[in-house]
Design a protein around this motif. Structure first.
Motif, mmCIF file in Angstrom:
data_model
loop_
_atom_site.group_PDB
_atom_site.id
_atom_site.type_symbol
_atom_site.label_atom_id
_atom_site.label_comp_id
_atom_site.label_asym_id
_atom_site.label_seq_id
_atom_site.Cartn_x
_atom_site.Cartn_y
_atom_site.Cartn_z
ATOM 1 N N UNK A 99 53.388 19.402 40.858
ATOM 2 C CA UNK A 99 54.278 19.085 39.737
ATOM 3 C C UNK A 99 54.844 20.355 39.102
ATOM 4 N N UNK A 100 54.051 21.423 39.133
ATOM 5 C CA UNK A 100 54.506 22.683 38.519
ATOM 6 C C UNK A 100 55.361 23.507 39.484
ATOM 7 N N UNK A 101 55.186 23.300 40.785
ATOM 8 C CA UNK A 101 55.911 24.095 41.792
ATOM 9 C C UNK A 101 57.413 23.817 41.714
ATOM 10 N N UNK A 102 58.203 24.880 41.687
ATOM 11 C CA UNK A 102 59.667 24.730 41.645
ATOM 12 C C UNK A 102 60.302 24.885 43.021
ATOM 13 N N UNK A 103 59.476 25.185 44.020
ATOM 14 C CA UNK A 103 60.016 25.374 45.372
ATOM 15 C C UNK A 103 60.767 26.678 45.536
ATOM 16 N N UNK A 104 60.452 27.672 44.693
ATOM 17 C CA UNK A 104 61.203 28.937 44.746
ATOM 18 C C UNK A 104 60.918 29.747 46.009
ATOM 19 N N UNK A 105 59.735 29.556 46.590
ATOM 20 C CA UNK A 105 59.400 30.251 47.835
ATOM 21 C C UNK A 105 58.812 31.638 47.665
ATOM 22 N N UNK A 106 58.557 32.067 46.427
ATOM 23 C CA UNK A 106 58.032 33.428 46.221
ATOM 24 C C UNK A 106 56.657 33.618 46.854
ATOM 25 N N UNK A 107 55.914 32.551 47.014
ATOM 26 C CA UNK A 107 54.563 32.662 47.585
ATOM 27 C C UNK A 107 54.580 32.784 49.109
ATOM 28 N N UNK A 108 55.701 32.505 49.728
ATOM 29 C CA UNK A 108 55.736 32.442 51.201
ATOM 30 C C UNK A 108 55.600 33.822 51.854
ATOM 31 N N UNK A 109 56.443 34.796 51.489
ATOM 32 C CA UNK A 109 56.372 36.071 52.226
ATOM 33 C C UNK A 109 55.102 36.870 51.944
ATOM 34 N N UNK A 115 50.345 30.548 55.743
ATOM 35 C CA UNK A 115 49.871 29.239 55.286
ATOM 36 C C UNK A 115 50.924 28.501 54.471
ATOM 37 N N UNK A 116 52.067 29.147 54.205
ATOM 38 C CA UNK A 116 53.086 28.546 53.340
ATOM 39 C C UNK A 116 54.476 28.721 53.951
ATOM 40 N N UNK A 117 55.310 27.720 53.759
ATOM 41 C CA UNK A 117 56.705 27.808 54.224
ATOM 42 C C UNK A 117 57.560 26.912 53.342
ATOM 43 N N UNK A 118 58.838 27.220 53.271
ATOM 44 C CA UNK A 118 59.776 26.363 52.542
ATOM 45 C C UNK A 118 60.616 25.598 53.560
ATOM 46 N N UNK A 119 60.604 24.277 53.451
ATOM 47 C CA UNK A 119 61.457 23.438 54.298
ATOM 48 C C UNK A 119 62.791 23.271 53.588
#
Ligand code: SF4
Ligand code: SF4
Length: 319
Positions: A99-109, A115-119
């Motif tokens: 619910x808090x995640x905005x999908x910004x993708x900062x955690x991916x790189x 373990x993380x990716x943005x679709x």
């Protein structure tokens, strides 16, 4: 033969700008989304929510975070990177508050274990056409082209129109894989620029269709009739889902929908596979409620026999 190097068009339709849109995948050398060798462009966003969807990351229009929790080594790098404070460490792994995640993708790189990716990513029409033009030689050799898929391409109708128009300028064959759930005015705009429709049918009964996909099939069937009169080539695509739409009566009812349409050239039956269930886990969305253990291949082969008794065009298993 393809004519490459022209500039892409833009414009507006129903208030949307067509210069860019959101895709979740671009697949080169696709062999099952229309004739020949194709580049399939997967647009994000869909008005349906099919329980069996094998691309659940296509359903939301915005980019979404996917997590492979089994890869997490608990380093905490994503926690520091997240501007929304959506991640915390619990039991040695990073837990994300969706619910808090905005999908910004900062955690991916910053994740050392992928373990993380943005679709989903934004593409301009120009950049997309550059990608499409790489394979013009293969389209020419194989009578292939491009296919807009998804998701539902008409959910980004102006973007779809701009891509199709740019392909038409280059004499690239165009196919649109659609669920048919759109305003006729939107479908008509796209139909002027499309050589072939891959038109999905899921269930002939309106109430059951709503139960399975979230919407009635009334508009879908109306649009199919209108598209048939419009004179574009149509290949019908039916996902055969054991325990959901595969009884002889259910398949026969879909056959009756197709019988009598004059622009339908073929019916393709798509076998159910469970790839979408794992993706739902990575997206944090509820698991598919389908529980039938029936053999998907047996179901699709029986459906082919039933359908071929009803329709005069070829029925084939596979896309
Ligand atoms: S996508 Fe952005 S908001 Fe969501 S968890 Fe990652 S860093 Fe935080
Ligand atoms: S950065 Fe990756 S490995 Fe490290 S805690 Fe986050 S998800 Fe786990």
């Amino acid at each position: 033969m393809c004519e490459i190097g022209r500039s892409a068009i833009s414009g507006t339709f129903n208030g949307q700008s067509g210069t860019s849109g959101v895709l979740f995948d671009v697949k080169r050398f696709a062999l099952h989304d229309g004739p020949g060798i194709r580049t399939t462009l997967f647009l994000k966003g869909c008005p349906l929510a099919c329980a069996w969807c094998h691309n659940p990351e296509s359903q939301q229009s915005k980019p979404e975070l996917m997590i492979w929790i089994d890869r997490c080594v608990g380093c905490g790098a994503c926690i520091s990177a997240c501007p929304a404070g959506a991640i915390s460490l619990r039991n040695g792994t990073a837990q994300t508050d969706r619910d808090a995640c905005t999908g910004c993708g900062a955690c991916v790189p910053v994740c050392p274990s992928d373990a993380r990716a943005i679709a989903g990513a934004s593409w301009s029409v120009d950049r997309l056409i550059d990608e499409v033009e790489k394979d013009c030689l293969f389209y020419d050799e194989s009578d292939g082209g491009i296919t807009l898929s998804g998701g539902e391409p008409l959910a980004q109708v102006q973007f779809a129109r701009a891509i199709l128009s740019a392909c038409r300028d280059r004499r690239i064959h165009t196919a649109v894989d659609t669920c048919g759930y759109a305003e006729w005015s939107e479908l008509e705009v796209v139909a002027h620029l499309t050589d072939l429709f891959l038109y999905d049918l899921k269930h002939a009964d309106g109430d059951r269709h709503r139960e399975l996909t979230g919407v009635s099939n009334e508009r879908i069937l109306e649009n199919l009739q209108r598209l048939d009169s419009f004179g574009r080539s149509i290949w019908i695509r039916i996902p055969v889902i054991p325990g959901v739409n595969d009884t002889e009566d259910e398949i026969a009812a879909l056959g009756e929908v197709v019988r009598g349409l004059t622009s339908v050239e073929a019916v393709h039956l798509l076998m159910y596979h469970r790839g979408g269930e794992a993706k739902r886990e990575h997206l944090g969305t509820p698991l598919c409620p389908l529980t039938s253990g029936d053999d998907p291949r047996g179901a699709v082969e029986s459906a082919a026999v039933t359908l071929q008794r009803i329709v005069s065009v070829p029925v084939r298993v596979g896309g």
